[in-house]
Design a protein around this motif. Structure first.
Motif, PDB file in Angstrom:
ATOM      1  N   LYS A 135       0.800  -1.224   0.000  1.00  0.00           N
ATOM      2  CA  LYS A 135       0.000   0.000   0.000  1.00  0.00           C
ATOM      3  C   LYS A 135       0.831   1.272   0.000  1.00  0.00           C
ATOM      4  CE  LYS A 135      -4.241  -1.885   1.901  1.00  0.00           C
ATOM      5  NZ  LYS A 135      -5.369  -1.672   2.837  1.00  0.00           N
ATOM      6  N   ILE A 136       2.125   1.166  -0.236  1.00  0.00           N
ATOM      7  CA  ILE A 136       2.999   2.328  -0.250  1.00  0.00           C
ATOM      8  C   ILE A 136       3.805   2.353  -1.544  1.00  0.00           C
ATOM      9  CG2 ILE A 136       4.904   3.545   0.873  1.00  0.00           C
ATOM     10  CD1 ILE A 136       2.435   3.597   2.543  1.00  0.00           C
ATOM     11  N   GLY A 137       3.818   3.477  -2.220  1.00  0.00           N
ATOM     12  CA  GLY A 137       4.634   3.657  -3.410  1.00  0.00           C
ATOM     13  C   GLY A 137       5.460   4.923  -3.283  1.00  0.00           C
ATOM     14  N   ILE A 138       6.715   4.849  -3.670  1.00  0.00           N
ATOM     15  CA  ILE A 138       7.606   6.006  -3.664  1.00  0.00           C
ATOM     16  C   ILE A 138       7.898   6.394  -5.105  1.00  0.00           C
ATOM     17  CG2 ILE A 138       9.855   6.912  -2.967  1.00  0.00           C
ATOM     18  CD1 ILE A 138       9.818   4.941  -0.659  1.00  0.00           C
ATOM     19  N   GLU A 139       7.662   7.664  -5.445  1.00  0.00           N
ATOM     20  CA  GLU A 139       7.772   8.100  -6.842  1.00  0.00           C
ATOM     21  C   GLU A 139       8.791   9.241  -6.969  1.00  0.00           C
ATOM     22  OE1 GLU A 139       4.702   8.690 -10.591  1.00  0.00           O
ATOM     23  OE2 GLU A 139       3.948   8.503  -8.535  1.00  0.00           O
ATOM     24  N   PHE A 140       9.641   9.102  -7.965  1.00  0.00           N
ATOM     25  CA  PHE A 140      10.698  10.069  -8.250  1.00  0.00           C
ATOM     26  C   PHE A 140      10.596  10.446  -9.721  1.00  0.00           C
ATOM     27  CE2 PHE A 140      14.914  10.541 -10.177  1.00  0.00           C
ATOM     28  CZ  PHE A 140      15.418  11.614  -9.463  1.00  0.00           C
ATOM     29  N   GLY A 141      10.908  11.690 -10.074  1.00  0.00           N
ATOM     30  CA  GLY A 141      10.766  12.103 -11.469  1.00  0.00           C
ATOM     31  C   GLY A 141      11.741  13.190 -11.872  1.00  0.00           C
ATOM     32  N   VAL A 142      11.818  13.398 -13.167  1.00  0.00           N
ATOM     33  CA  VAL A 142      12.549  14.510 -13.766  1.00  0.00           C
ATOM     34  C   VAL A 142      11.581  15.155 -14.757  1.00  0.00           C
ATOM     35  CG1 VAL A 142      14.527  15.235 -15.108  1.00  0.00           C
ATOM     36  CG2 VAL A 142      14.771  13.360 -13.478  1.00  0.00           C
ATOM     37  N   LEU A 143      11.154  16.393 -14.473  1.00  0.00           N
ATOM     38  CA  LEU A 143      10.084  17.030 -15.218  1.00  0.00           C
ATOM     39  C   LEU A 143      10.500  18.428 -15.671  1.00  0.00           C
ATOM     40  CD1 LEU A 143       7.232  16.269 -12.639  1.00  0.00           C
ATOM     41  CD2 LEU A 143       7.949  14.801 -14.526  1.00  0.00           C
ATOM     42  N   TYR A 144       9.849  18.895 -16.733  1.00  0.00           N
ATOM     43  CA  TYR A 144       9.975  20.284 -17.179  1.00  0.00           C
ATOM     44  C   TYR A 144       8.640  20.959 -16.913  1.00  0.00           C
ATOM     45  CZ  TYR A 144      10.451  24.341 -20.234  1.00  0.00           C
ATOM     46  OH  TYR A 144      10.490  25.625 -20.728  1.00  0.00           O
ATOM     47  N   SER A 145       8.672  22.130 -16.273  1.00  0.00           N
ATOM     48  CA  SER A 145       7.417  22.800 -15.931  1.00  0.00           C
ATOM     49  C   SER A 145       7.513  24.301 -16.187  1.00  0.00           C
ATOM     50  CB  SER A 145       7.049  22.556 -14.459  1.00  0.00           C
ATOM     51  OG  SER A 145       7.952  23.199 -13.591  1.00  0.00           O
ATOM     52  N   THR A 146       6.374  24.905 -16.455  1.00  0.00           N
ATOM     53  CA  THR A 146       6.269  26.353 -16.603  1.00  0.00           C
ATOM     54  C   THR A 146       5.223  26.872 -15.629  1.00  0.00           C
ATOM     55  OG1 THR A 146       4.577  26.240 -18.352  1.00  0.00           O
ATOM     56  CG2 THR A 146       6.895  26.213 -19.045  1.00  0.00           C
ATOM     57  N   LYS A 147       5.496  28.050 -15.060  1.00  0.00           N
ATOM     58  CA  LYS A 147       4.596  28.695 -14.113  1.00  0.00           C
ATOM     59  C   LYS A 147       4.558  30.183 -14.425  1.00  0.00           C
ATOM     60  CE  LYS A 147       6.283  25.411 -10.654  1.00  0.00           C
ATOM     61  NZ  LYS A 147       5.170  24.456 -10.781  1.00  0.00           N
TER      62      LYS A 147
END
Length: 242
Positions: A78-90
């Protein structure tokens, strides 16, 4: 009697086997996915250094996006650890209505009538985002439901300013990538909150939809009126188990 007993034993064994078998996604510890999120972006404004702006400029939100690659590790059922590399604009938009005034004349020069055109400005801040978050699966079947919480490091990659000026002959558009680097931190941390759904298409592939909220921890000091950037998005993705 013996046949009936054997049937009971087989039925009980089958029930125990199926009851103890994890669902399709639990058999794999790792998954990699591509995600994309259309975001509504804005900021919580504040006044810097006691300065009160005297213009009649108004602010509103703008649309941005977040996209990239994520890696999921299932620590427990019931536990998941998530890691990412993303491009974002704000960012945000501002609107200034036209302003007209008449200059004072003198003995050598007559007074003139001056008009500043209507101005629409869109500010876009670009970041490389590295999130780390925890998913808690409150429903863990083929259709999964999970709240998530985490944080992200955001590396500043540039700013663009798009300005539209309205003249009598029409609109004139300008775009600039210049900015004052001393006013914008090179990196920033953000808090991440979300509630997601995922669905197992088969043992290898699942899809995910996760409405999420991101907010920077510190205000972005980029002018007399600034504030803490935030975004609300609908993060959708396709994942491959391995």
């Amino acid at each position: 009697y013996i046949m009936r007993l054997l049937i009971y034993i087989i039925a009980f064994s089958s029930f125990s086997l199926f009851a103890g078998t994890p669902d399709s996604l639990k058999t794999k510890k790792w998954a990699v996915g591509i995600t994309c999120s259309p975001d509504y972006c804005y900021r919580v404004s504040y006044i810097k250094d006691g300065e009160v702006p005297t213009t009649n400029t108004t602010e509103k939100g703008k649309f941005g996006f977040t996209s990239g690659v994520n890696l999921l590790y299932r620590l427990m059922d019931k536990i998941g650890i998530e890691f990412g590399v993303l491009y974002s604009t704000k960012g945000q938009k501002t609107s200034t209505p036209p302003v007209s005034w008449q200059t004072a004349g003198s003995s050598t020069s007559p007074s003139t009538y001056v008009t500043m055109p209507e101005r629409l400005t869109s500010y876009t801040y670009k970041y490389l985002e590295i999130p780390l978050k925890v998913n808690v699966y409150v429903i863990n079947k083929r259709l999964k439901v999970f709240p998530s919480i985490g944080c992200s490091a955001n590396i500043f990659m540039g700013k663009s300013t798009h300005t539209s000026l309205k003249y009598e002959e029409g609109w004139k558009n300008e775009t600039s990538n210049e900015y004052e680097s001393k006013n914008i931190p090179s990196s920033e941390f953000a808090l991440l909150l979300g509630v997601g759904l995922s669905y197992d298409i088969n043992k290898k592939i699942f899809v995910k939809l996760e409405p999420s909220y991101r907010t920077f921890i510190r205000p972005l000091v980029d002018g007399p009126v600034s504030g803490t950037l935030y975004s609300i998005g609908a993060n959708a993705g396709v994942y491959l188990n391995f």
